[in-house]
Design a protein around this motif. Structure first.
Motif, PDB file in Angstrom:
ATOM      1  N   SER A 153      -9.784   2.984  -1.200  1.00 54.56           N
ATOM      2  CA  SER A 153      -9.624   2.264   0.058  1.00 54.56           C
ATOM      3  C   SER A 153     -10.110   3.120   1.221  1.00 54.56           C
ATOM      4  N   ASP A 154     -10.750   2.458   2.207  1.00 56.84           N
ATOM      5  CA  ASP A 154     -11.206   3.143   3.416  1.00 56.84           C
ATOM      6  C   ASP A 154     -10.250   2.939   4.584  1.00 56.84           C
ATOM      7  N   VAL A 155      -9.149   2.229   4.362  1.00 57.43           N
ATOM      8  CA  VAL A 155      -8.204   1.939   5.439  1.00 57.43           C
ATOM      9  C   VAL A 155      -7.339   3.168   5.682  1.00 57.43           C
ATOM     10  N   PRO A 156      -7.250   3.650   6.917  1.00 55.16           N
ATOM     11  CA  PRO A 156      -6.384   4.807   7.192  1.00 55.16           C
ATOM     12  C   PRO A 156      -4.948   4.538   6.756  1.00 55.16           C
ATOM     13  N   GLY A 157      -4.333   5.534   6.143  1.00 55.29           N
ATOM     14  CA  GLY A 157      -2.985   5.382   5.640  1.00 55.29           C
ATOM     15  C   GLY A 157      -2.924   5.012   4.173  1.00 55.29           C
ATOM     16  N   TYR A 158      -4.051   4.549   3.597  1.00 53.92           N
ATOM     17  CA  TYR A 158      -4.099   4.123   2.190  1.00 53.92           C
ATOM     18  C   TYR A 158      -5.235   4.825   1.430  1.00 53.92           C
ATOM     19  N   GLN A 159      -5.609   5.979   1.881  1.00 51.82           N
ATOM     20  CA  GLN A 159      -6.736   6.701   1.297  1.00 51.82           C
ATOM     21  C   GLN A 159      -6.318   7.786   0.298  1.00 51.82           C
ATOM     22  N   SER A 172       4.269   2.655   7.280  1.00 44.86           N
ATOM     23  CA  SER A 172       5.514   2.103   7.831  1.00 44.86           C
ATOM     24  C   SER A 172       5.229   1.228   9.050  1.00 44.86           C
ATOM     25  N   TYR A 173       4.326   1.665   9.879  1.00 43.13           N
ATOM     26  CA  TYR A 173       3.978   0.881  11.076  1.00 43.13           C
ATOM     27  C   TYR A 173       3.339  -0.443  10.682  1.00 43.13           C
ATOM     28  N   ILE A 174       2.403  -0.418   9.698  1.00 41.69           N
ATOM     29  CA  ILE A 174       1.758  -1.669   9.274  1.00 41.69           C
ATOM     30  C   ILE A 174       2.769  -2.602   8.622  1.00 41.69           C
ATOM     31  N   ALA A 175       3.685  -2.055   7.865  1.00 41.06           N
ATOM     32  CA  ALA A 175       4.705  -2.888   7.209  1.00 41.06           C
ATOM     33  C   ALA A 175       5.609  -3.557   8.223  1.00 41.06           C
ATOM     34  N   GLU A 176       5.900  -2.875   9.348  1.00 42.85           N
ATOM     35  CA  GLU A 176       6.720  -3.480  10.391  1.00 42.85           C
ATOM     36  C   GLU A 176       5.975  -4.591  11.123  1.00 42.85           C
ATOM     37  N   GLN A 177       4.686  -4.381  11.335  1.00 43.25           N
ATOM     38  CA  GLN A 177       3.908  -5.355  12.086  1.00 43.25           C
ATOM     39  C   GLN A 177       3.491  -6.538  11.222  1.00 43.25           C
ATOM     40  N   PRO A 179       4.012  -7.459   7.191  1.00 37.04           N
ATOM     41  CA  PRO A 179       4.383  -7.123   5.814  1.00 37.04           C
ATOM     42  C   PRO A 179       3.383  -7.626   4.780  1.00 37.04           C
ATOM     43  N   ASN A 180       2.772  -8.807   5.009  1.00 35.86           N
ATOM     44  CA  ASN A 180       1.806  -9.342   4.042  1.00 35.86           C
ATOM     45  C   ASN A 180       0.558  -8.453   3.958  1.00 35.86           C
ATOM     46  N   LEU A 181       0.082  -8.011   5.115  1.00 37.52           N
ATOM     47  CA  LEU A 181      -1.077  -7.116   5.129  1.00 37.52           C
ATOM     48  C   LEU A 181      -0.743  -5.794   4.459  1.00 37.52           C
ATOM     49  N   ALA A 182       0.446  -5.298   4.665  1.00 33.97           N
ATOM     50  CA  ALA A 182       0.866  -4.046   4.027  1.00 33.97           C
ATOM     51  C   ALA A 182       0.889  -4.180   2.513  1.00 33.97           C
ATOM     52  N   ALA A 183       1.346  -5.355   2.030  1.00 32.43           N
ATOM     53  CA  ALA A 183       1.389  -5.577   0.573  1.00 32.43           C
ATOM     54  C   ALA A 183      -0.021  -5.631  -0.015  1.00 32.43           C
ATOM     55  N   VAL A 184      -0.942  -6.292   0.724  1.00 31.78           N
ATOM     56  CA  VAL A 184      -2.329  -6.373   0.235  1.00 31.78           C
ATOM     57  C   VAL A 184      -2.973  -4.987   0.189  1.00 31.78           C
ATOM     58  N   LEU A 185      -2.804  -4.227   1.223  1.00 33.45           N
ATOM     59  CA  LEU A 185      -3.394  -2.891   1.269  1.00 33.45           C
ATOM     60  C   LEU A 185      -2.779  -1.970   0.216  1.00 33.45           C
ATOM     61  N   GLU A 186      -1.489  -2.118   0.018  1.00 40.73           N
ATOM     62  CA  GLU A 186      -0.821  -1.327  -1.019  1.00 40.73           C
ATOM     63  C   GLU A 186      -1.388  -1.660  -2.397  1.00 40.73           C
ATOM     64  N   TYR A 187      -1.613  -2.960  -2.635  1.00 40.51           N
ATOM     65  CA  TYR A 187      -2.174  -3.389  -3.928  1.00 40.51           C
ATOM     66  C   TYR A 187      -3.584  -2.854  -4.121  1.00 40.51           C
ATOM     67  N   GLN A 188      -4.398  -2.944  -3.072  1.00 40.46           N
ATOM     68  CA  GLN A 188      -5.779  -2.493  -3.183  1.00 40.46           C
ATOM     69  C   GLN A 188      -5.878  -0.981  -3.412  1.00 40.46           C
ATOM     70  N   SER A 189      -4.965  -0.239  -2.812  1.00 37.31           N
ATOM     71  CA  SER A 189      -5.052   1.215  -2.938  1.00 37.31           C
ATOM     72  C   SER A 189      -4.454   1.735  -4.240  1.00 37.31           C
ATOM     73  N   ARG A 190      -3.648   0.938  -4.913  1.00 38.44           N
ATOM     74  CA  ARG A 190      -2.977   1.424  -6.114  1.00 38.44           C
ATOM     75  C   ARG A 190      -3.497   0.756  -7.388  1.00 38.44           C
ATOM     76  N   GLU A 191      -3.649  -0.580  -7.347  1.00 37.54           N
ATOM     77  CA  GLU A 191      -3.960  -1.285  -8.583  1.00 37.54           C
ATOM     78  C   GLU A 191      -5.454  -1.400  -8.861  1.00 37.54           C
ATOM     79  N   THR A 192      -6.250  -1.485  -7.831  1.00 41.34           N
ATOM     80  CA  THR A 192      -7.686  -1.659  -8.049  1.00 41.34           C
ATOM     81  C   THR A 192      -8.465  -0.441  -7.569  1.00 41.34           C
TER      82      THR A 192
END
Length: 244
Positions: A153-159, A172-177, A179-192
């Motif tokens: 991932s090239d997204v800051p915080g998920y590299q 934490s900041y993205i999850a507060e603002q 949550p759906n975007l945080a879940a997608v980014l978390e999935y992209q940085s870990r599963e794929t």
């Protein structure tokens, strides 16, 4: 009396004639040449065929130094390696490696000294220098000894994985603002994720060349995505240029 004397004379004459006849027969028998049925020739061959020699011809042993080796091995640094080496007196020079993709390759250079050798087996110790790189898909942290690596991932915080202190603040900041975007980014940085693991190392190994089989075992330390020390091991089959 005359009859007795005449009888003695006759017996004496008969004995004399018999002895003379026997001597003549012996002379005739000795004069005849008796040839054997076969006679050996000068080159140890007879009329019945050549005689087998009892001399054992021993095959010379291969030389124990000054020869090239080439072959293949499995293990470090490139998983599947091609090898080329030269044994010169007590010095061993060897290179190994393979290139199977943009992020799947490795190389290693060895400089060693033979401390015990025969025409069939050689023991040596080597100082090795190498590097390798792989790109496993969705690797688990801790597998292979890696402590952390970059994600795809090239997204800051998920590299990074494990996430750094700064990454946790951003997540934490993205999850507060959102949550759906945080879940997608978390999935992209870990599963794929598609990561690249790289390591440079220097080490010490024990090497044995037994006939055509080669084994190298040792350890190394270096810089990269893997913990120190690392296990270095190669197992292969080598051809050689030794004369027999």
């Amino acid at each position: 009396m005359k009859r007795i004397l005449s009888f003695i004379i006759i017996i004496f004459l008969f004995s004399f004639i018999s002895s003379v006849y026997s001597e003549e027969k012996k002379k005739d028998y000795k004069s005849e040449e008796i040839s054997p049925e076969w006679t050996p020739d000068a080159d140890r061959k007879s009329k019945f065929g050549a005689e087998e020699k009892d001399e054992l011809t021993q095959k010379p042993l291969p030389k124990s130094t000054n020869f090239f080796v080439y072959g293949a091995s499995i293990g470090s640094p490139g998983s599947i390696n091609f090898n080329l080496g030269y044994y010169y007196k007590d010095i061993v020079i060897r290179g190994s490696g393979g290139h199977w993709g943009p992020h799947w390759w490795g190389w290693q250079a060895d400089l060693g000294v033979s401390f015990w050798k025969t025409p069939l087996i050689t023991h040596s110790v080597s100082v090795v220098l190498g590097q390798f790189q792989v790109d496993p898909f969705a690797p688990e942290l801790g597998r292979g000894g890696q402590t952390s690596y970059k994600t795809g991932s090239d997204v800051p915080g998920y590299q990074h994985r494990d996430p750094t202190y700064e990454d946790n603040i951003i997540r934490s900041y993205i999850a507060e603002q959102n949550p759906n975007l945080a879940a997608v980014l978390e999935y992209q940085s870990r599963e794929t994720q598609k990561v690249t693991l790289n390591q440079r190392y220097i080490g010490l190994t024990y090497d044995i060349l037994m006939g055509n089989f080669f084994l190298q075992v040792g350890g190394g330390i270096g810089a990269g995505d893997y913990k120190n020390p690392q296990l270095l091991i190669q197992l292969g089959y080598f051809f050689d240029t030794r004369s027999y």
